[in-house]
Design an enzyme around this catalytic site. Sequence first.
Site, short mmCIF file in Angstrom:
data_model
loop_
_atom_site.label_atom_id
_atom_site.label_comp_id
_atom_site.label_asym_id
_atom_site.label_seq_id
_atom_site.Cartn_x
_atom_site.Cartn_y
_atom_site.Cartn_z
N LYS A 86 37.14 27.13 46.15
CA LYS A 86 38.60 27.01 46.02
C LYS A 86 39.08 28.35 45.46
O LYS A 86 39.03 28.60 44.26
CB LYS A 86 38.95 25.86 45.05
N GLU A 99 45.12 30.92 44.96
CA GLU A 99 46.16 30.74 45.98
C GLU A 99 47.03 31.99 46.14
O GLU A 99 47.90 32.05 46.98
CB GLU A 99 47.03 29.51 45.66
N ARG A 100 46.76 33.02 45.29
CA ARG A 100 47.57 34.25 45.41
C ARG A 100 46.98 35.23 46.41
O ARG A 100 47.71 36.03 46.98
CB ARG A 100 47.71 34.91 44.05
N SER A 103 41.39 32.02 33.60
CA SER A 103 41.90 32.21 32.24
C SER A 103 41.30 31.18 31.28
O SER A 103 40.86 30.10 31.70
CB SER A 103 43.43 32.09 32.27
N CYS A 161 38.59 41.39 34.25
CA CYS A 161 38.13 40.70 33.04
C CYS A 161 37.27 41.61 32.18
O CYS A 161 37.01 41.32 31.04
CB CYS A 161 37.35 39.45 33.41
N GLU A 198 45.94 38.01 25.73
CA GLU A 198 45.31 38.75 26.83
C GLU A 198 46.45 39.27 27.71
O GLU A 198 47.18 38.49 28.32
CB GLU A 198 44.39 37.84 27.66
#
Length: 506
Positions: A179, A182-183, A232, A287, A388
Amino acid sequence: MNQDQNSTDTLHWVGGKSWEGTSGEFADLRDPATGAVSGRVALASAADVDQAVQTAALAGREWAATSLAKRSAVLFAFRELVSRHTDELARVITAQHGKVLSDAAGEVARGLEVADFACGIPHLLKGGYSSNVSTGVDSHSIRQPLGVVAGISPFNFPVMVPMWMHPVAIACGNAFVLKPSERDPSVSTLVAELWAQAGLPDGVFSVVNGDRRAVEALLAHPDVAAVSFVGSTPVARTVAQEAVGHGKRFQALGGAKNHMVVLPDADVDAAADAAVSAGFGSAGERCMAVSVVVAVGAAADPFVAAVQDRIGRLQVGPGTEPGSDMGPLITAAHRDRVARLVGSGIAEGATPVVDGRDVQVAGHPDGFWLGPTLLDHVTPAMEVYREEVFGPVLQVVRVETYDEALALVNANPYGNGTAIFTNDGWAARRFQEEVEVGMVGINVSVPVPMAYYSFGGWKQSLFGDLHVHGQEGVQFYTRGKAVTSRWLAPSARRGSGVDLGFPTNA
Ligand code: NAD
């Protein structure tokens, strides 16, 4: 592409082909360099997820029984195809993520290392054997696949992060359902096509596109045995809790706030080069980006000047243009959030040595731009330090001693990556031993481990026990079995009498 060439829709990939699903729902995709809508992505319903998982479960049974030699051959073919299609993959990444093309190609190369590693699966799955553990009794261990495993990935590495997972999961004999974010989901269709070309049976690699609903459906599905999540911290925590609730194995990698400590004896130019590369590469949306530099004592003034000088030479622009060093941020909302945090830092007393909020990119007025930003005299109490930021913002915190620097790093709730810059081997060794962070660089600002080591942070940067790829990845995607066997000589097969005592060794 298998899907309709006229269509800019990104669909699911189930059973070896594109599939629209049944939800009828789509989300817009945008080019972050122009702000324009570039297509749509299908959003899976729970029923769509169920269809993908059932297909995967069926295919996975046969795949689990496929010989190691055949699985390894598919991995080798996939590895070659990804390598050959690097430029194409990079172009699709840049069109939706925005990072510069060389950076996108670099992401593919780092993902490829995991496929390289997984080609050695026959060696990696070797078990142990002990002969005669008790008289006439032998023991051996085997590792078996879990079944259907799911991977949920973030936007910032649409090829590399899924590749931390699927080459290992598939080599271990599982069926994998991805999955993606979605961006920037479209590159996953290309990866699926490469798996198919490599000879992977239909259904062993699937893609379900979607948002939170698809994630929740995967977490609740009884046929999903394990979930790898990267994203995140708040979502990682929820995924971990849901996975436990549904009795699934999980690894959930979360957010980061990576500190780079610069000691007074460090080479200033080397430290500034490293901080600028690690702070502004991919617009800080990594990250493992350095977001805080802890400058110790006399290191601070020359370091800040050297970073300022280098920022002046960085070119912000579309990722597709050869001169660009840094592309846009992923969405307008994210750009606005980063800009707000920069403003709050300045309002709380930080010094804006370079303020990138007003950057203009000629010919691209509606792109999601934010220029490299350098904030000095940041303190741990400021919101910009506590959050963050995930943008091109380098913050300098000044301290007087190594001990203060170490205490600052260890007090941070995140523990993904860190680095120390020094020419003092003793200080570097102390740091390696004392710092509470999962990945440590010594004069290396982005210490991403090679694929044959494992990647993962500590504290709120990872929920679960096992890091991704390397031996820990193999362990995550398999479960162990210990077999104890006795084969009696024909003359001894009549039985030796009942004994209700607990079996002991003799
Ligand atoms: P995100 O947490 O918003 O999304 C990650 C994935 O979770 C996506 O697939 C998304 O669709 C899904 N998701 C989002 N909200 C959800 C919800 N409420 N419930 C269920 N699923 C949900 O992360 P992002 O913005 O895509 O990526 C950036 C974040 O990822 C940063 O915090 C970054 O530090 C982190 N990250 C961590 C690592 C690591 O190795 N620790 C690597 C890459 C990125």
